[in-house]
Enzyme design. Structure first.
Site, PDB file in Angstrom:
ATOM      1  NE  ARG A  79      -1.809   1.921   3.418  1.00  0.00           N
ATOM      2  CZ  ARG A  79      -1.593   1.783   4.721  1.00  0.00           C
ATOM      3  NH1 ARG A  79      -2.117   0.799   5.395  1.00  0.00           N
ATOM      4  NH2 ARG A  79      -0.810   2.631   5.375  1.00  0.00           N
ATOM      5  CG  HIS A 126      -6.208   2.224   6.332  1.00  0.00           C
ATOM      6  ND1 HIS A 126      -6.345   0.940   5.875  1.00  0.00           N
ATOM      7  CD2 HIS A 126      -7.401   2.552   6.909  1.00  0.00           C
ATOM      8  CE1 HIS A 126      -7.561   0.493   6.175  1.00  0.00           C
ATOM      9  NE2 HIS A 126      -8.221   1.454   6.793  1.00  0.00           N
ATOM     10  CE1 TYR A 157       1.168   2.484   8.847  1.00  0.00           C
ATOM     11  CE2 TYR A 157      -0.100   4.212   9.959  1.00  0.00           C
ATOM     12  CZ  TYR A 157       0.086   3.376   8.869  1.00  0.00           C
ATOM     13  OH  TYR A 157      -0.774   3.420   7.806  1.00  0.00           O
TER      14      TYR A 157
HETATM   15  C1  LIG Z   1     -15.092  -5.867  11.728  1.00  0.00           C
HETATM   16  C2  LIG Z   1     -14.213  -4.649  11.611  1.00  0.00           C
HETATM   17  N1  LIG Z   1     -13.263  -4.428  12.535  1.00  0.00           N
HETATM   18  C3  LIG Z   1     -12.469  -3.329  12.450  1.00  0.00           C
HETATM   19  C4  LIG Z   1     -12.634  -2.439  11.421  1.00  0.00           C
HETATM   20  C5  LIG Z   1     -11.720  -1.218  11.307  1.00  0.00           C
HETATM   21  N2  LIG Z   1     -10.789  -1.384  10.208  1.00  0.00           N
HETATM   22  C6  LIG Z   1     -10.988  -0.782   9.032  1.00  0.00           C
HETATM   23  S1  LIG Z   1      -9.813  -1.137   7.922  1.00  0.00           S
HETATM   24  C7  LIG Z   1      -8.970  -2.097   9.021  1.00  0.00           C
HETATM   25  C8  LIG Z   1      -7.671  -2.782   8.619  1.00  0.00           C
HETATM   26  C9  LIG Z   1      -7.859  -3.726   7.474  1.00  0.00           C
HETATM   27  O1  LIG Z   1      -6.618  -4.128   6.966  1.00  0.00           O
HETATM   28  P1  LIG Z   1      -6.484  -5.157   5.792  1.00  0.00           P
HETATM   29  O2  LIG Z   1      -7.456  -6.273   5.976  1.00  0.00           O
HETATM   30  O3  LIG Z   1      -5.057  -5.528   5.680  1.00  0.00           O
HETATM   31  O4  LIG Z   1      -6.958  -4.363   4.494  1.00  0.00           O
HETATM   32  P2  LIG Z   1      -6.371  -3.054   3.823  1.00  0.00           P
HETATM   33  O5  LIG Z   1      -7.140  -1.906   4.414  1.00  0.00           O
HETATM   34  O6  LIG Z   1      -4.913  -2.982   4.085  1.00  0.00           O
HETATM   35  O7  LIG Z   1      -6.672  -3.163   2.372  1.00  0.00           O
HETATM   36  C10 LIG Z   1      -9.631  -2.129  10.244  1.00  0.00           C
HETATM   37  C11 LIG Z   1      -9.150  -2.867  11.422  1.00  0.00           C
HETATM   38  C12 LIG Z   1     -13.667  -2.703  10.481  1.00  0.00           C
HETATM   39  N3  LIG Z   1     -13.898  -1.902   9.446  1.00  0.00           N
HETATM   40  N4  LIG Z   1     -14.423  -3.822  10.588  1.00  0.00           N
END
Ligand SMILES: Cc1ncc(C[n+]2csc(CCOP(=O)(O)OP(=O)(O)O)c2C)c(N)n1
Length: 402
Positions: free
Chosen positions: A295, A299, A308
């Site tokens: 990425r 985010h 971080y």
């Molecule tokens: C069930 C749930 N828990 C927490 C969140 C908050 N949250 C949003 S994005 C994220 C991280 C996701 O990371 P990843 O799966 O690696 O996907 P990326 O965003 O890097 O594409 C979190 C914890 C959420 N949206 N849904």
């Protein structure tokens, strides 16, 4: 970042002998770090320098990709990157509530998206603008989600692309159920079979829903490609803190194949996803693909990655840029000239300008729009909520405030 001590995992009931056998914190870190390197396990067909790597297993899956088709994949990636940058800028100008950048993940999304056929179904998370584009979804509709004027209102059946899903991992369960349905309906078994692809991130692999999806898809032989874009970060949480193993190896525990592909290599992503879809169409699903990528931006626009991670990591990944390697290959082999590259850039600028115009003039829907496209069938509970909401708004009008 946490200290090395926090990364050790003491065994329960460990005595002095066991303590002696414990790996040092450095060894633990070295082991964990190894999981986030591409290494020999990586399927790659185009190196970061734009050199073609041949594979007897996967070359047949891109036999039709001549220079013209490769120029098409290049154009796709340039257009979605340009759209992504425009949307990011529009958020900064207050025109979008939030934006989720795809920068760096163009090859993973275009390669896997172009591998699907009509009749296949995709279940995205919230970053899959490139996949949306390959499924014929107008990115203007995607912008509506982030301007909070719309909520995934494209016809998902027509496009074979389900609504965005913000709840981490939830779409994996939806996709599993859908793929089980494809199997039950007899749409699997030969070259004409249907299949489903679900997208999720490395962080989502720590979510129970994803594991449940793995179990159900496995026991029902569902025609489902689990497409994990391992972009190294789940917001501020690095992948190595979520798994001791490379993520693709987890598939083995569930009894189906897992493969790691260079997620910045559009040819490899296309070939490997076509292979996985073929397995699924023939009833040999599911398959897990770990697309190893990065990425390159925050985010979301609410995040500041400089808090971080170190900038040298980003600099390293810039050298593995998914678009540059295709450009290098095309230029070196006479597959495209300057005129072509200039034209693609001009097309991309026009594409972005069109999105911008639309965004600035996006029609504002009536407030009750929020209640539409929620359920396939009428819901008395939702109807009652809408009526209550409308009479609440009428109250302002009666008081002369609305
Ligand atoms: C069930 C749930 N828990 C927490 C969140 C908050 N949250 C949003 S994005 C994220 C991280 C996701 O990371 P990843 O799966 O690696 O996907 P990326 O965003 O890097 O594409 C979190 C914890 C959420 N949206 N849904």
């Amino acid at each position: 970042m946490s200290s090395p001590e926090q990364w050790t995992h003491p065994e329960p009931g460990a005595g002095p002998a066991a303590e002696a056998a414990q790996p040092s914190p450095e060894q633990v870190i070295a082991g964990l770090r190894a999981t986030s390197e591409g290494g020999e396990e990586l399927t790659q067909l185009l190196t970061p320098e734009g050199e073609r790597v041949h594979s007897s297993q996967f070359d047949p899956y891109i036999a039709d990709i001549d220079d013209e088709a490769l120029r098409g994949l290049y154009r796709d990636m340039v257009l979605v990157r340009r759209a992504d940058r425009e949307a990011n800028a529009m958020q900064r100008q207050g025109q979008l509530g939030i934006w989720v950048p795809l920068l760096g993940q163009e090859a993973a999304q275009i390669g896997s998206g172009r591998a699907m056929r009509k009749g296949d179904m995709a279940f995205p998370s919230y970053r899959e603008h490139g996949v949306a584009y390959t499924r014929g979804v107008d990115l203007k509709e995607v912008l509506g989600i982030f301007r909070c004027t719309d909520h995934s209102s494209w016809d998902y059946k027509e496009h074979g692309f389900h609504p965005y899903c913000i709840v981490i991992g939830n779409q994996v369960l939806n996709a599993t159920g859908y793929a089980m349905g494809q199997k039950f309906d007899g749409k699997v078994g030969d070259d004409n079979g249907e299949a489903t692809v679900t997208y999720f991130g490395d962080g989502a692999t720590s979510q129970g829903d994803v594991h449940e999806g793995f179990v159900w898809a496995a026991v029902y032989d569902a025609p489902l490609v689990f497409f994990c874009q391992n972009n190294q970060w789940a917001i501020s949480e690095p992948t190595e803190r979520q798994s001791r193993l490379p993520l693709y190896q987890r598939a083995r525990g569930y009894g189906f194949p897992g493969i790691r592909v260079d997620g910045n290599d559009v040819l490899a992503c296309l070939a490997v996803t076509r292979w996985a879809l073929e397995e699924c169409r023939h009833g040999n699903g599911p398959v897990l693909i770990e697309a190893f990528t990065y990425r390159m931006d925050a985010h979301t626009t609410t995040d500041d990655p400089t808090r971080y991670r170190l900038s040298d990591e980003l600099e390293e990944w810039k050298l593995k840029d998914p678009i540059e390697r295709v450009r290098a290959y095309l230029a070196r082999n006479g597959g495209a000239d300057h005129e072509f590259f200039d034209q693609v850039q001009a097309d991309a600028d026009a594409f972005a300008a069109d999105l911008r115009d639309y965004c600035f003039n996006m029609p504002e829907p009536p407030p009750e729009r929020i209640f539409s496209n929620v359920y396939a069938e009428n819901s008395p509970v939702l109807d009652a909520q809408r009526e209550e909401f409308l009479s609440y708004l009428d109250g302002f009008a009666a008081a002369g405030e609305h």
